[in-house]
Design a protein around this motif. Sequence first.
Motif, PDB file in Angstrom:
ATOM      1  N   ARG A   1       0.825  -1.219   0.000  1.00  0.00           N
ATOM      2  CA  ARG A   1       0.000   0.000   0.000  1.00  0.00           C
ATOM      3  C   ARG A   1       0.858   1.268   0.000  1.00  0.00           C
ATOM      4  N   VAL A   2       2.005   1.222   0.674  1.00  0.00           N
ATOM      5  CA  VAL A   2       2.920   2.367   0.652  1.00  0.00           C
ATOM      6  C   VAL A   2       3.485   2.551  -0.754  1.00  0.00           C
ATOM      7  N   LEU A   3       3.840   1.453  -1.411  1.00  0.00           N
ATOM      8  CA  LEU A   3       4.342   1.547  -2.785  1.00  0.00           C
ATOM      9  C   LEU A   3       3.264   2.091  -3.718  1.00  0.00           C
ATOM     10  N   ASP A   4       2.007   1.718  -3.475  1.00  0.00           N
ATOM     11  CA  ASP A   4       0.898   2.286  -4.253  1.00  0.00           C
ATOM     12  C   ASP A   4       0.809   3.799  -4.027  1.00  0.00           C
ATOM     13  N   PHE A   5       1.004   4.225  -2.781  1.00  0.00           N
ATOM     14  CA  PHE A   5       1.017   5.651  -2.453  1.00  0.00           C
ATOM     15  C   PHE A   5       2.125   6.366  -3.228  1.00  0.00           C
ATOM     16  N   LEU A   6       3.322   5.778  -3.229  1.00  0.00           N
ATOM     17  CA  LEU A   6       4.445   6.390  -3.954  1.00  0.00           C
ATOM     18  C   LEU A   6       4.123   6.529  -5.434  1.00  0.00           C
ATOM     19  N   ASP A   7       3.535   5.492  -6.006  1.00  0.00           N
ATOM     20  CA  ASP A   7       3.185   5.519  -7.424  1.00  0.00           C
ATOM     21  C   ASP A   7       2.128   6.579  -7.715  1.00  0.00           C
ATOM     22  N   ARG A   8       1.134   6.643  -6.845  1.00  0.00           N
ATOM     23  CA  ARG A   8       0.046   7.607  -7.032  1.00  0.00           C
ATOM     24  C   ARG A   8       0.535   9.051  -6.863  1.00  0.00           C
ATOM     25  N   GLU A   9       1.367   9.299  -5.867  1.00  0.00           N
ATOM     26  CA  GLU A   9       1.795  10.654  -5.552  1.00  0.00           C
ATOM     27  C   GLU A   9       2.997  11.132  -6.364  1.00  0.00           C
ATOM     28  N   PHE A  10       3.943  10.212  -6.653  1.00  0.00           N
ATOM     29  CA  PHE A  10       5.196  10.622  -7.265  1.00  0.00           C
ATOM     30  C   PHE A  10       5.454   9.984  -8.626  1.00  0.00           C
ATOM     31  N   GLY A  11       4.579   9.087  -9.055  1.00  0.00           N
ATOM     32  CA  GLY A  11       4.736   8.472 -10.362  1.00  0.00           C
ATOM     33  C   GLY A  11       5.803   7.386 -10.421  1.00  0.00           C
ATOM     34  N   THR A  12       6.212   6.875  -9.264  1.00  0.00           N
ATOM     35  CA  THR A  12       7.186   5.786  -9.221  1.00  0.00           C
ATOM     36  C   THR A  12       6.987   4.964  -7.957  1.00  0.00           C
ATOM     37  N   ARG A  13       7.306   3.691  -8.041  1.00  0.00           N
ATOM     38  CA  ARG A  13       7.260   2.813  -6.881  1.00  0.00           C
ATOM     39  C   ARG A  13       8.665   2.601  -6.309  1.00  0.00           C
ATOM     40  N   MET A  14       9.657   3.224  -6.935  1.00  0.00           N
ATOM     41  CA  MET A  14      11.051   3.042  -6.545  1.00  0.00           C
ATOM     42  C   MET A  14      11.489   4.178  -5.610  1.00  0.00           C
ATOM     43  N   VAL A  15      11.857   3.834  -4.388  1.00  0.00           N
ATOM     44  CA  VAL A  15      12.296   4.832  -3.423  1.00  0.00           C
ATOM     45  C   VAL A  15      13.543   5.555  -3.923  1.00  0.00           C
ATOM     46  N   LYS A  16      14.414   4.843  -4.635  1.00  0.00           N
ATOM     47  CA  LYS A  16      15.661   5.450  -5.115  1.00  0.00           C
ATOM     48  C   LYS A  16      15.415   6.550  -6.146  1.00  0.00           C
ATOM     49  N   ASP A  17      14.228   6.619  -6.739  1.00  0.00           N
ATOM     50  CA  ASP A  17      13.908   7.640  -7.731  1.00  0.00           C
ATOM     51  C   ASP A  17      13.341   8.919  -7.118  1.00  0.00           C
ATOM     52  N   LEU A  18      13.130   8.922  -5.809  1.00  0.00           N
ATOM     53  CA  LEU A  18      12.506  10.069  -5.156  1.00  0.00           C
ATOM     54  C   LEU A  18      13.511  11.173  -4.877  1.00  0.00           C
ATOM     55  N   GLY A  19      13.039  12.408  -4.957  1.00  0.00           N
ATOM     56  CA  GLY A  19      13.847  13.566  -4.597  1.00  0.00           C
ATOM     57  C   GLY A  19      13.821  13.772  -3.086  1.00  0.00           C
TER      58      GLY A  19
END
Length: 111
Positions: free
Chosen positions: A61-79
Amino acid sequence: MTKQQTGPLTRGVVQISGDMIGSTVIIIDNSGRRSAPGTCPVSVSSVLTVLDQLERDTRIRVLDFLDREFGTRMVKDLGEQQLTRAMLYVTAILKKNEIRKLRKADNETNR
C-alpha cells in the motif's frame, strides 16, 4: 581539470587532479544542495529501513502511495522532498499500528 555540474537535483563542483602515474583525487562539493533550515535530509536507505518494518500488505500500500503521488514505486527515484514525505507517511503508519497493538493489549487485559 575542474568541471561544473548542474542538474535538477545537484549543483556542485567536481575536481579531478593527478597524472597518469600518480593517483587521482576526486573532490565533490554538493554545497548547492541544501535542506530546509533545522531539518535533516532523509536518505533512501533510511526510508527503506523504515519501510522494511511494515508487513507485506502494508508495504504494498505504501508503494501504491508512492506511485500515485510521485509516479514511481522506486524509493531510489525520489527527490529530497519526496523522501521526506514518504518517511512521514511510513512513520505515521508505524505509529498507527503501534497504537492499535496497545489498544488491543489493553482490551485483552481488561477482560
